[in-house]
Enzyme design. Structure first.
Site, short mmCIF file in Angstrom:
data_model
loop_
_atom_site.label_atom_id
_atom_site.label_comp_id
_atom_site.label_asym_id
_atom_site.label_seq_id
_atom_site.Cartn_x
_atom_site.Cartn_y
_atom_site.Cartn_z
CB SER A 175 1.44 -3.59 -0.73
OG SER A 175 1.39 -3.53 0.68
CG ASP B 239 0.82 4.60 0.25
OD1 ASP B 239 0.32 3.67 0.91
OD2 ASP B 239 1.50 4.42 -0.77
CG HIS C 3 -1.38 0.69 0.58
ND1 HIS C 3 -0.01 0.92 0.58
CD2 HIS C 3 -1.52 -0.67 0.65
CE1 HIS C 3 0.63 -0.23 0.66
NE2 HIS C 3 -0.25 -1.21 0.69
#
Length: 292
Positions: free
Chosen positions: A102, A240, A267
């Site tokens: 991320s 995601d 995610h």
């Protein structure tokens, strides 16, 4: 032997790091957030057992185990990149793998544009190459919720009442579909959220995921991916919050990249599609090591 180390940065601040495992493959792990912690990356501890892999966990400045100065001017990409370089030097890393998830994936790509001579390969997990793409996609995911819920959320955001309990229940409902689909959430995920530094998060991101008002709002690395020459693995999840189609497209913008989308993952595919996620990482490591 496992070893914790406090790294003193050139500006006098201190960041917490910890090495686990032994072997020729060395991976420095960059957590997301911004302002979260290494805690949700703890599944790496089991993954590396018996594989000749050494990992280094690290809480970035402002994060839970590291110094948390009250100075919003510190939270910017160039300073974080230099911080990663100082951590690299402190551990004597060279020809190493850099993993980022991320925000950590954004930071890893930015670091690679500056210091790739030290990298063996790059693993960018659950991160696209343009913030506008992310903003439009996560809002598209939200707009797929019940229209009344979406209207309520937008009303609360417009009134800046983000501590509203029902609003936060609706945010968590969305998060359980696209951030982590394990129910209930694993303890490591809960700890990382509980320990998030809001100043870091809000300065870079903004108060919510849906309107990016922080300094990353106009971020894009799309036109610089061609400069990252090292072997690169791009990871995403079918569910995601980052558009998996964009992650697949990114592979064509690097000189030497492959993309892998976890079929059950979100995610945090590291939890909700762990076998596929770590299988992709292991295959990538084996491939890069064989070409050494």
């Amino acid at each position: 032997m496992d070893q914790s180390k406090i790294v003193t940065l050139s500006d006098g601040y201190h960041v917490w790091t910890r090495k686990e495992g032994e072997g020729p493959i060395k991976i420095l792990l960059l957590h997301g957030g911004p302002g979260m912690t290494h805690e949700y990356l703890e599944p790496f501890s089991d993954f590396i057992k018996g594989k000749g892999i050494e990992i280094i966990y690290y809480d970035q400045l402002g994060s839970y185990n590291s110094d948390q100065p009250d100075d919003a001017s510190l939270w910017n990409i160039p300073r974080f990149c230099e911080e990663v370089e100082e951590v690299r030097k402190a551990w004597g890393l060279d020809n190493f793998y850099l993993y980022g998830q991320s925000w950590g994936g954004m930071l890893a790509m930015e670091y690679a544009t500056r210091y790739q001579e030290h990298l063996k390969a790059l693993i960018d997990s659950n991160m696209v190459d343009d913030m506008d793409d992310y903003a439009s996609y996560v809002n598209k995911l939200r707009d797929s919720m019940d229209p009344e819920d979406v209207s309520y959320m937008k009303k609360i955001e417009a009134e800046d009442k983000l501590d509203d309990p029902h609003y936060n229940d609706l945010v968590m409902k969305l998060y359980h579909s696209c951030i982590c689909r394990v129910n209930p959430w694993p303890d490591a995920v809960n700890r990382s959220f509980e320990h998030t530094n809001e100043q870091v998060y809000v300065t870079l991101q903004g108060p919510t995921e849906f309107t990016i008002t922080g300094s990353l709002g106009k971020w894009s690395i799309r036109d610089r991916l061609k400069d990252i020459k090292v072997p690169t693995l791009l990871l995403g999840g079918k569910y995601d919050s980052m558009n998996p189609d964009v992650i697949k497209d990114m592979a064509g913008r690097f000189p030497n990249a492959t993309a892998h989308i976890c079929p059950k993952g979100s995610h945090f595919s590291i939890f909700d599609d762990a076998e596929d996620y770590f299988g992709a990482i292991e295959s990538f490591l084996n491939k890069v090591q064989k070409t050494d």
